[in-house]
Design a protein around this motif. Structure first.
Motif, PDB file in Angstrom:
ATOM      1  N   ASN A 168      -9.543   8.054   1.808  1.00 49.38           N
ATOM      2  CA  ASN A 168     -10.415   8.421   2.920  1.00 49.38           C
ATOM      3  C   ASN A 168     -11.606   7.480   3.079  1.00 49.38           C
ATOM      4  OD1 ASN A 168     -10.843  10.219   0.419  1.00 49.38           O
ATOM      5  ND2 ASN A 168     -12.848  10.346   1.402  1.00 49.38           N
ATOM      6  N   PHE A 169     -11.806   6.544   2.127  1.00 52.93           N
ATOM      7  CA  PHE A 169     -12.869   5.548   2.249  1.00 52.93           C
ATOM      8  C   PHE A 169     -12.356   4.219   2.811  1.00 52.93           C
ATOM      9  CE2 PHE A 169     -15.567   8.342   0.070  1.00 52.93           C
ATOM     10  CZ  PHE A 169     -16.819   7.795  -0.150  1.00 52.93           C
ATOM     11  N   ASP A 170     -11.061   4.088   3.077  1.00 50.66           N
ATOM     12  CA  ASP A 170     -10.473   2.756   3.180  1.00 50.66           C
ATOM     13  C   ASP A 170     -10.078   2.275   4.565  1.00 50.66           C
ATOM     14  OD1 ASP A 170     -10.660   2.412   0.382  1.00 50.66           O
ATOM     15  OD2 ASP A 170      -8.876   3.639   0.123  1.00 50.66           O
ATOM     16  N   GLY A 171     -10.148   3.078   5.581  1.00 54.31           N
ATOM     17  CA  GLY A 171      -9.770   2.592   6.889  1.00 54.31           C
ATOM     18  C   GLY A 171      -8.270   2.350   6.995  1.00 54.31           C
ATOM     19  N   ALA A 172      -7.907   1.373   7.815  1.00 55.33           N
ATOM     20  CA  ALA A 172      -6.500   1.107   8.093  1.00 55.33           C
ATOM     21  C   ALA A 172      -6.201  -0.371   7.894  1.00 55.33           C
ATOM     22  CB  ALA A 172      -6.156   1.529   9.515  1.00 55.33           C
ATOM     23  N   ILE A 173      -4.913  -0.670   7.756  1.00 53.46           N
ATOM     24  CA  ILE A 173      -4.477  -2.061   7.665  1.00 53.46           C
ATOM     25  C   ILE A 173      -4.832  -2.772   8.970  1.00 53.46           C
ATOM     26  CG2 ILE A 173      -2.465  -3.565   7.437  1.00 53.46           C
ATOM     27  CD1 ILE A 173      -1.135  -1.336   5.819  1.00 53.46           C
ATOM     28  N   GLY A 174      -5.405  -3.970   8.854  1.00 49.69           N
ATOM     29  CA  GLY A 174      -5.747  -4.751  10.027  1.00 49.69           C
ATOM     30  C   GLY A 174      -7.185  -4.623  10.487  1.00 49.69           C
ATOM     31  N   ASP A 175      -7.977  -3.763   9.827  1.00 54.26           N
ATOM     32  CA  ASP A 175      -9.378  -3.613  10.254  1.00 54.26           C
ATOM     33  C   ASP A 175     -10.334  -4.465   9.423  1.00 54.26           C
ATOM     34  OD1 ASP A 175      -9.535  -2.319   7.826  1.00 54.26           O
ATOM     35  OD2 ASP A 175     -10.150  -0.369   8.625  1.00 54.26           O
ATOM     36  N   GLY A 176      -9.769  -5.339   8.576  1.00 54.19           N
ATOM     37  CA  GLY A 176     -10.604  -6.211   7.764  1.00 54.19           C
ATOM     38  C   GLY A 176     -11.238  -5.539   6.562  1.00 54.19           C
ATOM     39  N   GLY A 177     -10.776  -4.334   6.222  1.00 50.96           N
ATOM     40  CA  GLY A 177     -11.354  -3.586   5.120  1.00 50.96           C
ATOM     41  C   GLY A 177     -10.638  -3.804   3.807  1.00 50.96           C
ATOM     42  N   SER A 178     -10.726  -2.798   2.950  1.00 50.67           N
ATOM     43  CA  SER A 178     -10.244  -2.944   1.578  1.00 50.67           C
ATOM     44  C   SER A 178      -8.726  -3.130   1.500  1.00 50.67           C
ATOM     45  CB  SER A 178     -10.671  -1.725   0.743  1.00 50.67           C
ATOM     46  OG  SER A 178     -10.234  -0.523   1.339  1.00 50.67           O
ATOM     47  N   LEU A 179      -7.971  -2.513   2.403  1.00 54.20           N
ATOM     48  CA  LEU A 179      -6.521  -2.665   2.344  1.00 54.20           C
ATOM     49  C   LEU A 179      -6.104  -4.097   2.656  1.00 54.20           C
ATOM     50  CD1 LEU A 179      -5.359   0.684   3.985  1.00 54.20           C
ATOM     51  CD2 LEU A 179      -5.660   0.141   1.556  1.00 54.20           C
ATOM     52  N   ASP A 180      -6.776  -4.745   3.608  1.00 54.38           N
ATOM     53  CA  ASP A 180      -6.499  -6.149   3.901  1.00 54.38           C
ATOM     54  C   ASP A 180      -6.902  -7.037   2.720  1.00 54.38           C
ATOM     55  OD1 ASP A 180      -5.478  -5.660   6.466  1.00 54.38           O
ATOM     56  OD2 ASP A 180      -7.476  -5.618   7.314  1.00 54.38           O
ATOM     57  N   THR A 181      -7.995  -6.679   2.064  1.00 56.99           N
ATOM     58  CA  THR A 181      -8.432  -7.438   0.893  1.00 56.99           C
ATOM     59  C   THR A 181      -7.385  -7.378  -0.205  1.00 56.99           C
ATOM     60  OG1 THR A 181     -10.752  -6.986   1.396  1.00 56.99           O
ATOM     61  CG2 THR A 181     -10.234  -7.632  -0.856  1.00 56.99           C
ATOM     62  N   LEU A 182      -6.847  -6.199  -0.465  1.00 56.19           N
ATOM     63  CA  LEU A 182      -5.808  -6.057  -1.486  1.00 56.19           C
ATOM     64  C   LEU A 182      -4.543  -6.814  -1.093  1.00 56.19           C
ATOM     65  CD1 LEU A 182      -6.228  -2.286  -2.393  1.00 56.19           C
ATOM     66  CD2 LEU A 182      -6.648  -4.232  -3.908  1.00 56.19           C
ATOM     67  N   SER A 183      -4.207  -6.756   0.183  1.00 51.34           N
ATOM     68  CA  SER A 183      -3.011  -7.473   0.654  1.00 51.34           C
ATOM     69  C   SER A 183      -3.156  -8.974   0.432  1.00 51.34           C
ATOM     70  CB  SER A 183      -2.774  -7.147   2.133  1.00 51.34           C
ATOM     71  OG  SER A 183      -1.584  -7.751   2.586  1.00 51.34           O
ATOM     72  N   ARG A 184      -4.342  -9.532   0.690  1.00 56.07           N
ATOM     73  CA  ARG A 184      -4.572 -10.964   0.445  1.00 56.07           C
ATOM     74  C   ARG A 184      -4.418 -11.310  -1.031  1.00 56.07           C
ATOM     75  NH1 ARG A 184      -8.979 -10.216   3.905  1.00 56.07           N
ATOM     76  NH2 ARG A 184     -10.419 -10.242   2.125  1.00 56.07           N
ATOM     77  N   ALA A 185      -4.708 -10.352  -1.893  1.00 56.62           N
ATOM     78  CA  ALA A 185      -4.620 -10.591  -3.338  1.00 56.62           C
ATOM     79  C   ALA A 185      -3.194 -10.490  -3.859  1.00 56.62           C
ATOM     80  CB  ALA A 185      -5.513  -9.605  -4.091  1.00 56.62           C
ATOM     81  N   GLY A 186      -2.243 -10.143  -2.995  1.00 48.17           N
ATOM     82  CA  GLY A 186      -0.854 -10.048  -3.428  1.00 48.17           C
ATOM     83  C   GLY A 186      -0.385  -8.644  -3.724  1.00 48.17           C
ATOM     84  N   VAL A 187      -1.222  -7.638  -3.421  1.00 48.36           N
ATOM     85  CA  VAL A 187      -0.843  -6.238  -3.619  1.00 48.36           C
ATOM     86  C   VAL A 187      -0.043  -5.770  -2.405  1.00 48.36           C
ATOM     87  CG1 VAL A 187      -1.728  -3.888  -3.896  1.00 48.36           C
ATOM     88  CG2 VAL A 187      -2.873  -5.809  -5.042  1.00 48.36           C
ATOM     89  N   GLN A 188       1.038  -5.031  -2.648  1.00 45.84           N
ATOM     90  CA  GLN A 188       1.834  -4.489  -1.558  1.00 45.84           C
ATOM     91  C   GLN A 188       1.208  -3.174  -1.080  1.00 45.84           C
ATOM     92  OE1 GLN A 188       6.199  -4.839  -1.658  1.00 45.84           O
ATOM     93  NE2 GLN A 188       5.975  -5.456  -3.808  1.00 45.84           N
ATOM     94  N   VAL A 189       0.700  -3.161   0.139  1.00 42.01           N
ATOM     95  CA  VAL A 189       0.092  -1.964   0.704  1.00 42.01           C
ATOM     96  C   VAL A 189       1.175  -1.189   1.456  1.00 42.01           C
ATOM     97  CG1 VAL A 189      -1.658  -1.066   2.268  1.00 42.01           C
ATOM     98  CG2 VAL A 189      -2.139  -3.104   0.886  1.00 42.01           C
ATOM     99  N   LEU A 190       1.353   0.066   1.073  1.00 43.37           N
ATOM    100  CA  LEU A 190       2.393   0.920   1.645  1.00 43.37           C
ATOM    101  C   LEU A 190       1.768   1.882   2.644  1.00 43.37           C
ATOM    102  CD1 LEU A 190       4.294   1.756  -1.679  1.00 43.37           C
ATOM    103  CD2 LEU A 190       4.798  -0.074  -0.040  1.00 43.37           C
TER     104      LEU A 190
END
Length: 332
Positions: A168-190
């Motif tokens: 609930n703190f993380d927003g959505a994929i594509g908004d430049g937030g934490s999920l995009d940061t993890l994706s850049r690091a090689g983490v698979q975001v589901l």
């Protein structure tokens, strides 16, 4: 109205704490007033009035020291030292053992000592795969820290072995937030998707779904996700909150892994968590729950704390790194 019983427990707990503090303060005040009168009586040659008995004085001293010790432990020590929780869990249909490490509710806030200790525990666990279940940042300025963390986890478990879902703190994929940061690091975001993870002779389907407090929506999404599960290979679900434990479609997953509750942060003996702020209230607080034969729910107590003014305290609820040793079920 969903959390009224939890709020009642919190209010009762706070009222009890306030009562103990007021009693201690008033008792100390009475004691010191008696000491002043005793000295004045001795000086004037009068017989001093009897004061508190030694039992009362020692009891008061013990309560005061115990209270100060609990405050110091809860605010300064316990939140800083994560614990590695190890569980062995039989998974129907699993062909070989897998070591799964879970991190949840990191709430990165610039204090990296706790994170360093947690990473040491992750390395000690030697995971085959790593699951991250949401609430990564308290402050967007810590995105570089999160990216380095993601890269470190990928280096520990290997490429394609680190999975994440949003909280609930993380927003959505594509908004430049934490999920995009993890994706850049090689983490698979589901996000409403799943993959088949293989390691040695074991295969496991890993699914994840975005978090929402709209429980009607998530109850609609889960059956759609469950329809993607392939027969013959066990499936697990990553979701931020334990709100899907009893939802239609949950029967497709041998294991649900989540966080969100922080275990309550403050747990009392014989009572447990006072507050979870989750859909099912205190029914699912922390740890392992058997939902049905061959199906389990695991709730991680989390690693960090929500930003102030939320209380920066843990008591009998230390931060957690989870190692789930998944093994084939005996009847397979």
């Amino acid at each position: 109205m969903r959390h009224i019983h939890e709020l009642f427990l919190v209010v009762a707990f706070l009222a009890g704490c306030a009562g103990v503090v007021c009693f201690a303060l008033l008792s100390w005040l009475r004691y010191w007033r008696w000491r002043r009168r005793e000295k004045r009586s001795v000086k004037d040659g009068l017989t001093p009035r009897p004061g508190p008995s030694p039992v009362v004085r020692w009891t008061l001293t013990g309560l005061t020291l115990a209270g100060l010790g609990c405050l110091g432990w809860g605010f300064l020590f316990e939140p800083a030292y994560p614990r590695l929780e190890r569980l062995v869990l039989a998974v129907p249909g699993l062909s070989a053992p897998l070591r799964l490490v879970q991190l949840s509710d990191l709430h990165l806030d610039g204090r990296e000592e706790r994170l360093a200790r947690a990473l040491a525990l992750v390395e000690e666990a030697a995971p085959d795969l790593i699951a991250l279940t949401g609430d990564y940042l308290n402050d967007e300025k810590d995105q570089p820290v999160l990216e380095r963390l993601g890269e470190r986890l990928v280096a520990i478990a290997g490429e394609g072995a680190v999975f994440a879902v949003g909280g609930n703190f993380d927003g959505a994929i594509g908004d430049g937030g934490s999920l995009d940061t993890l994706s850049r690091a090689g983490v698979q975001v589901l996000d409403g998707t799943g993959v088949v993870f293989t390691r040695r002779d074991a295969a496991l389907q890993v699914f994840g779904m975005r978090h929402t407090f709209d429980y009607f929506d998530c109850d609609e999404w889960l059956p759609q996700l469950a329809a993607q599960v392939q027969p013959g290979v066990p499936a697990i679900l990553l979701y931020h909150e334990p709100s899907l434990a009893e939802s239609p479609g949950a029967e497709a997953f041998a294991l649900q892994i989540c966080g969100h509750t922080h275990g309550g942060q403050v747990r009392l003996p014989f009572i447990g968590a006072l507050l979870t702020l989750a859909r099912h209230g205190r029914r699912y607080q922390a740890g392992l729950y058997a939902l049905a034969p061959g199906r389990h729910l695991y709730i991680n107590r989390g690693l960090g704390l929500e930003p102030a003014p939320a209380p920066q305290v843990r008591f009998l609820c230390p931060p957690e790194v989870t190692l789930l040793e998944l093994v084939p079920a005996a009847n397979d």
